[in-house]
Structure formats: C-alpha cells, structure tokens
Scaffold this active site. Structure first.
Site, mmCIF file in Angstrom:
data_model
loop_
_atom_site.group_PDB
_atom_site.id
_atom_site.type_symbol
_atom_site.label_atom_id
_atom_site.label_comp_id
_atom_site.label_asym_id
_atom_site.label_seq_id
_atom_site.Cartn_x
_atom_site.Cartn_y
_atom_site.Cartn_z
ATOM 1 N N ASN A 186 96.248 -30.689 43.937
ATOM 2 C CA ASN A 186 96.141 -31.916 43.145
ATOM 3 C C ASN A 186 96.725 -33.111 43.893
ATOM 4 O O ASN A 186 97.702 -32.984 44.623
ATOM 5 C CB ASN A 186 96.856 -31.748 41.801
ATOM 6 C CG ASN A 186 96.246 -30.607 41.004
ATOM 7 O OD1 ASN A 186 95.148 -30.168 41.321
ATOM 8 N ND2 ASN A 186 96.953 -30.126 40.009
ATOM 9 N N VAL A 187 96.109 -34.259 43.649
ATOM 10 C CA VAL A 187 96.546 -35.484 44.332
ATOM 11 C C VAL A 187 97.249 -36.419 43.339
ATOM 12 O O VAL A 187 97.561 -37.560 43.673
ATOM 13 C CB VAL A 187 95.343 -36.224 44.977
ATOM 14 C CG1 VAL A 187 94.681 -35.362 46.038
ATOM 15 C CG2 VAL A 187 94.295 -36.647 43.929
ATOM 16 N N HIS A 236 95.802 -31.589 49.540
ATOM 17 C CA HIS A 236 94.683 -32.547 49.585
ATOM 18 C C HIS A 236 95.150 -33.997 49.545
ATOM 19 O O HIS A 236 94.360 -34.891 49.256
ATOM 20 C CB HIS A 236 93.695 -32.250 48.442
ATOM 21 C CG HIS A 236 93.000 -30.925 48.596
ATOM 22 N ND1 HIS A 236 92.336 -30.279 47.583
ATOM 23 C CD2 HIS A 236 92.882 -30.112 49.686
ATOM 24 C CE1 HIS A 236 91.830 -29.136 48.036
ATOM 25 N NE2 HIS A 236 92.165 -29.003 49.298
ATOM 26 N N CYS A 284 95.152 -45.840 57.231
ATOM 27 C CA CYS A 284 94.185 -46.592 58.022
ATOM 28 C C CYS A 284 93.114 -45.627 58.545
ATOM 29 O O CYS A 284 93.446 -44.542 59.033
ATOM 30 C CB CYS A 284 94.925 -47.261 59.184
ATOM 31 S SG CYS A 284 93.792 -47.965 60.392
ATOM 32 N N CYS A 306 93.832 -45.700 62.776
ATOM 33 C CA CYS A 306 95.046 -45.199 63.453
ATOM 34 C C CYS A 306 95.858 -44.241 62.577
ATOM 35 O O CYS A 306 96.907 -43.762 62.984
ATOM 36 C CB CYS A 306 95.924 -46.365 63.921
ATOM 37 S SG CYS A 306 96.772 -47.210 62.570
ATOM 38 N N CYS A 327 96.274 -52.151 63.595
ATOM 39 C CA CYS A 327 95.038 -52.104 64.385
ATOM 40 C C CYS A 327 93.857 -52.795 63.709
ATOM 41 O O CYS A 327 92.774 -52.849 64.290
ATOM 42 C CB CYS A 327 94.680 -50.652 64.720
ATOM 43 S SG CYS A 327 94.045 -49.760 63.302
ATOM 44 N N THR A 337 93.029 -23.140 39.033
ATOM 45 C CA THR A 337 92.105 -23.487 40.118
ATOM 46 C C THR A 337 90.893 -22.564 40.075
ATOM 47 O O THR A 337 91.027 -21.369 39.796
ATOM 48 C CB THR A 337 92.770 -23.446 41.513
ATOM 49 O OG1 THR A 337 91.758 -23.665 42.511
ATOM 50 C CG2 THR A 337 93.491 -22.147 41.801
ATOM 51 N N ASN A 362 94.377 -18.902 34.075
ATOM 52 C CA ASN A 362 93.229 -19.808 34.019
ATOM 53 C C ASN A 362 92.587 -19.664 32.638
ATOM 54 O O ASN A 362 92.734 -18.627 31.997
ATOM 55 C CB ASN A 362 92.207 -19.421 35.116
ATOM 56 C CG ASN A 362 91.233 -20.542 35.435
ATOM 57 O OD1 ASN A 362 90.550 -21.057 34.558
ATOM 58 N ND2 ASN A 362 91.184 -20.926 36.697
HETATM 59 P P1 OAD Z 1 88.243 -27.156 39.666
HETATM 60 O O1 OAD Z 1 87.748 -28.237 38.777
HETATM 61 O O2 OAD Z 1 87.299 -26.565 40.637
HETATM 62 O O3 OAD Z 1 88.810 -25.971 38.782
HETATM 63 C C1 OAD Z 1 89.714 -26.197 37.735
HETATM 64 C C2 OAD Z 1 90.068 -24.856 37.138
HETATM 65 O O4 OAD Z 1 91.026 -25.065 36.123
HETATM 66 C C3 OAD Z 1 88.869 -24.126 36.487
HETATM 67 O O5 OAD Z 1 88.837 -22.794 36.977
HETATM 68 C C4 OAD Z 1 89.193 -24.160 34.995
HETATM 69 O O6 OAD Z 1 88.751 -23.001 34.342
HETATM 70 C C5 OAD Z 1 90.708 -24.230 35.014
HETATM 71 N N1 OAD Z 1 91.353 -24.867 33.849
HETATM 72 C C6 OAD Z 1 90.921 -25.911 33.123
HETATM 73 N N2 OAD Z 1 91.823 -26.247 32.178
HETATM 74 C C7 OAD Z 1 92.858 -25.376 32.307
HETATM 75 C C8 OAD Z 1 94.115 -25.214 31.642
HETATM 76 N N3 OAD Z 1 94.494 -26.003 30.637
HETATM 77 N N4 OAD Z 1 94.923 -24.202 32.047
HETATM 78 C C9 OAD Z 1 94.559 -23.391 33.074
HETATM 79 N N5 OAD Z 1 93.393 -23.502 33.737
HETATM 80 C C10 OAD Z 1 92.556 -24.484 33.371
HETATM 81 O O7 OAD Z 1 89.569 -27.730 40.368
HETATM 82 P P2 OAD Z 1 90.296 -27.181 41.687
HETATM 83 O O8 OAD Z 1 90.238 -25.711 41.771
HETATM 84 O O9 OAD Z 1 91.610 -27.846 41.750
HETATM 85 O O10 OAD Z 1 89.258 -31.283 46.390
HETATM 86 O O11 OAD Z 1 89.358 -27.795 42.797
HETATM 87 C C11 OAD Z 1 89.713 -27.681 44.139
HETATM 88 C C12 OAD Z 1 89.341 -28.915 44.892
HETATM 89 O O12 OAD Z 1 87.968 -29.246 44.670
HETATM 90 C C13 OAD Z 1 90.082 -30.183 44.465
HETATM 91 O O13 OAD Z 1 91.352 -30.298 45.025
HETATM 92 C C14 OAD Z 1 89.156 -31.257 44.957
HETATM 93 C C15 OAD Z 1 87.831 -30.680 44.524
HETATM 94 O O14 OAD Z 1 86.734 -31.104 45.253
HETATM 95 C C16 OAD Z 1 89.351 -32.443 47.033
HETATM 96 O O15 OAD Z 1 89.310 -33.510 46.465
HETATM 97 C C17 OAD Z 1 89.509 -32.291 48.487
#
Ligand code: OAD
Length: 253
Positions: free
Chosen positions: A99-100, A116, A124, A127, A148, A186, A211
């Site tokens: 998460n960001v 991430h 930038c 640079c 730059c 995730t 999850n």
């Molecule tokens: P996703 O949106 O792919 O997945 C979110 C997960 O959270 C899913 O599996 C949901 O089932 C689960 N979820 C939702 N609500 C929840 C809750 N209250 N409790 C527990 N689980 C829950 O998000 P990420 O896995 O973080 O990358 O995605 C990975 C990366 O894909 C992100 O960091 C981003 C994105 O593109 C970049 O921006 C580089």
C-alpha cells in the site's frame, strides 16, 4: 477460532506480515481488483505507467491528486491498529506493505517496508531526486526538479517498473527468516510481492492468510481465515496476548 494457529504463534520468534489494499478497505480506500476495484473503472496503463505520464502528465497528476485527497481524509482502522500491537508480541516483527497510503505508519507500526512507494512522496523522472510534498500538484503547471529540471512524478511504482532493489531484497531476506508469515488483504496477484509468502513457506514458515475471499495463495496457506481484517486481526491479537501472558505466568492458567 484461532486456537490451533495460536499454538504455532506462541513458539514463533519472527513474524512477517504482508499487507495489500484490503487492509485499508475498511478505512475507505478503494482496492484495485474486483467489481468495485480501481482497475475495474480505470485502465492502469493509462494512469499508472511512465508512458502514460510522458503522454499526459496532466491526466496522471489529476488522478493522483484525487487519490491523495481521498487518502488524506481516511484514518487507520482496527486492522492497522491490531498490527501495531502484534509488533510487540514477537521478538522480531516486520511489516511489508504494497500500500502507498501511509496508514500503517499513521497507525504507529515501526518496521515497515513500502514495496510500491508512498503516494505522498514525489520524485524527479530524470534524476530520481526525492521531494516530500503532501498537497495537490497543479496539473497544468507541474513542478520541475530544482537540480535537473525534470518533471516531478509521484514516487510510486508503476506498471513495468522495478521495485527499489534495497527494499525488495530486504523483504525477501525477512520472508526467508520468518517463522510465521501473514498475507493480509492482498489478492496475491502482483509479483514480486506475491512471491514473498511462497518464499517464506518454502523456507519453513507457517503461512497464514486473512482475506474476505479465497485467493491463489489460499491452497498453499497452512491457515486461512475468511473475513475482514478489521474484524479478525483484533480478535487474533487479543487471544494471542492472553495466551502469551498465560505462558509467562502459568500459575494464572
Ligand atoms: P487487490 O485489489 O488486488 O486485492 C485486494 C484484496 O483485499 C482482495 O483479495 C480482497 O478480497 C481483499 N479484501 C478486500 N477487503 C478486505 C477486508 N476488509 N479485509 C481483508 N481483505 C479484504 O490489492 P493488492 O493485492 O494490494 O500495485 O494489489 C497489489 C497491487 O496491485 C497494488 O499494490 C497495486 C495494484 O496494481 C501498484 O500500484 C504497483
């Protein structure tokens, strides 16, 4: 519900936690995948890539300003706070997040690797100079690097980009040494983050998934709990604390 898992946790020295967008969902931050997710409504390649930024920095900054504003209004939820407490229950504890949004730091977690990047940091394009600035960037007048003259972009990892090698190497090293590894909120679809739980398991860690639904990781997990992290984590931490104090003071048992 957590009895069997807690027996494993009691003997674990090092705990590593990987979080994704799901842990912030209960704070009001949208996730990426699924019907309601950001990538269901927007095309990542048009908003989160260097090509998109070079083609239209204005559109990209408008999108990041919107996300910053949204994230600026939310607070850590019970799941983030439970992880702060969990940090005190293990000899070694590392938090790795995709998460960001900065909510783990706002909650008070200490050892955090942001794989991430961070939406409140800028860099930038030429640079890589870093600029901390939380406010809106004027999309029609994007600031330039004072060193730059390059355009300033958000310091987040975009599609097709490498992760910071120091950060991802540290995350792999921690995962290899984990006795227990939690994958929380995730979808485990984005690599290399999604490789960390697999590496941990291959090095002998007990793998736990929390999850609201099953993921591609579920089959590999030793324990998986379906539910919201904001509901489950506080319960797990409360039970672990109780079992830890009973283990310390057996006369209370
Ligand atoms: P996703 O949106 O792919 O997945 C979110 C997960 O959270 C899913 O599996 C949901 O089932 C689960 N979820 C939702 N609500 C929840 C809750 N209250 N409790 C527990 N689980 C829950 O998000 P990420 O896995 O973080 O990358 O995605 C990975 C990366 O894909 C992100 O960091 C981003 C994105 O593109 C970049 O921006 C580089």
């Amino acid at each position: 519900m957590f009895d069997e898992l807690i027996s494993h946790l009691i003997n674990a020295r090092r705990c590593v936690v990987l979080t994704g967008a799901g842990i912030s969902a209960e704070s009001g931050v949208p996730t990426f995948r699924g019907k309601e997710g950001l990538w269901g409504k927007f095309k990542p390649e048009q908003l989160a890539s260097m090509d998109a930024f070079m083609a239209s920095p204005k559109i990209v900054w408008e999108w990041y300003n919107w996300r910053r504003e949204l994230m600026g209004q939310v607070r850590p939820n019970a799941g983030h706070l439970a992880l702060v407490e969990m940090e005190t229950l293990f000899e070694e504890f590392d938090l790795v997040t995709q998460n960001v949004d900065g909510l783990h730091a706002m909650a008070g977690s200490k050892s955090i690797l942001e794989l991430h990047g961070n939406i409140y940091r800028n860099k930038c394009v030429d640079c890589d100079g870093i600029f901390e600035f939380r406010g809106d960037i004027a999309p029609d007048n994007i600031p330039q690097c004072g060193h730059c003259g390059g355009k300033i972009r958000p310091d987040v990892v975009w599609f097709g980009e490498m992760l910071d090698p120091e950060i991802i190497d540290a995350a792999f090293a921690q995962s290899e040494q984990a006795d227990v590894f939690f994958s929380i909120g995730t979808s485990a679809e984005v690599h290399p983050a999604a490789t960390l739980p697999v590496v941990a398991k291959n090095h002998g860690a007990t793998l736990v998934e929390i999850n609201v639904e099953e993921t591609t990781l579920t089959e590999l997990a030793d324990f998986h709990f379906i539910g919201k992290s904001g509901d489950l984590l506080p319960k797990l931490v409360a039970q672990l604390k109780e079992r830890r104090s009973l283990a310390q003071f057996p006369e209370l048992a």
